[in-house]
Enzyme design. Structure first.
Site, PDB file in Angstrom:
ATOM      1  N   ASP A 121      17.489  -0.907 -29.749  1.00  0.00           N
ATOM      2  CA  ASP A 121      17.183  -0.340 -31.305  1.00  0.00           C
ATOM      3  C   ASP A 121      16.886   0.385 -31.624  1.00  0.00           C
ATOM      4  O   ASP A 121      16.254   1.507 -30.410  1.00  0.00           O
ATOM      5  CB  ASP A 121      16.053  -1.909 -31.697  1.00  0.00           C
ATOM      6  CG  ASP A 121      16.017  -3.229 -30.990  1.00  0.00           C
ATOM      7  OD1 ASP A 121      17.801  -3.499 -31.415  1.00  0.00           O
ATOM      8  OD2 ASP A 121      15.590  -4.296 -31.164  1.00  0.00           O
ATOM      9  N   GLN A 122      17.011   0.819 -32.552  1.00  0.00           N
ATOM     10  CA  GLN A 122      15.995   2.426 -33.441  1.00  0.00           C
ATOM     11  C   GLN A 122      15.345   2.640 -32.663  1.00  0.00           C
ATOM     12  O   GLN A 122      14.823   3.576 -32.072  1.00  0.00           O
ATOM     13  CB  GLN A 122      17.082   2.793 -34.904  1.00  0.00           C
ATOM     14  CG  GLN A 122      16.388   4.050 -35.023  1.00  0.00           C
ATOM     15  CD  GLN A 122      16.407   4.161 -36.076  1.00  0.00           C
ATOM     16  OE1 GLN A 122      17.076   3.095 -36.458  1.00  0.00           O
ATOM     17  NE2 GLN A 122      16.190   5.354 -36.624  1.00  0.00           N
TER      18      GLN A 122
END
Length: 204
Positions: free
Chosen positions: A52-53
């Site tokens: 995930d970012q």
């Protein structure tokens, strides 16, 4: 500059900083990402899995299509060892446990995911307590995703009433970052067959 833990003719193990995408987004302003930065130096670098970012830590890339297929197969067969470290809000009652709840994308609110017992894809997370901060009402946990669903670790911990510190998407109070780090990665070298294992200390 992306820090590399390992590089050879077959693969790269990179350290992803929090806040940077793993792969390009759809819009023009979301083209900066780990794989683009790697490809600027190693044009044959290809994505094998994603973080995930908001997540930092170990990220594996293949060099060329054949190595991408071989490494992706290890993820598909669940022979890759993955461990994450997180700090969650609150103090869990137990010392360890499992969360077995199926997940599906929450379309009106994507990229948010949600638990759906009827339509969700199977998702299993193992967790254990590493340390408790009673004064701050926070707990450091080790997480092992048996499956690799999007947002799985974040939503599974939130489902226990213990969202990750900073993860406002799943009910936490705001913080400088989401406290989730990919700290260990173990797999088989696709050419030599050697067992490779890497570790990265959590920066929080």
């Amino acid at each position: 500059m992306i820090h590399l833990h390992y590089i050879d003719d077959a693969l790269l193990v990179a350290e992803k900083p929090a806040g940077l995408l793993s792969v390009p987004g759809r819009s023009a302003e979301n083209q900066d990402c780990v794989v683009a930065r790697l490809q600027a130096i190693y044009p044959d670098a290809l994505t094998v899995h994603r973080l995930d970012q908001v997540t930092s830590g170990l990220l594996l890339h293949a060099r060329g299509k054949a190595m991408q297929a071989a490494l992706s197969a290890q993820f598909a067969q669940r022979t890759v060892g993955k461990r994450y470290e997180a700090i969650v809000e609150g103090l869990p009652d137990a010392e360890a446990g499992e969360v077995d709840l199926p997940l599906i994308v929450d379309w009106p609110n994507r990229p948010k995911q949600m638990i759906d017992l009827e339509r969700g894809k199977p998702a299993l997370t193992r967790w254990r307590v590493l340390g408790r901060d009673v004064q701050a009402q926070r707990t450091r946990v080790a997480l092992e995703p048996v499956t690799g669903r999007s947002h799985q670790l974040r939503l599974h911990m939130a489902s226990l009433g213990h969202p990750m510190v900073g993860d406002v998407l799943y009910g936490a109070v705001p913080a400088a970052r989401v406290h989730l780090h990919a700290c260990a990665l173990a797999f088989t070298h696709p050419v030599t067959g050697a067992a490779l294992a890497f570790e990265s200390a959590a920066p929080f």
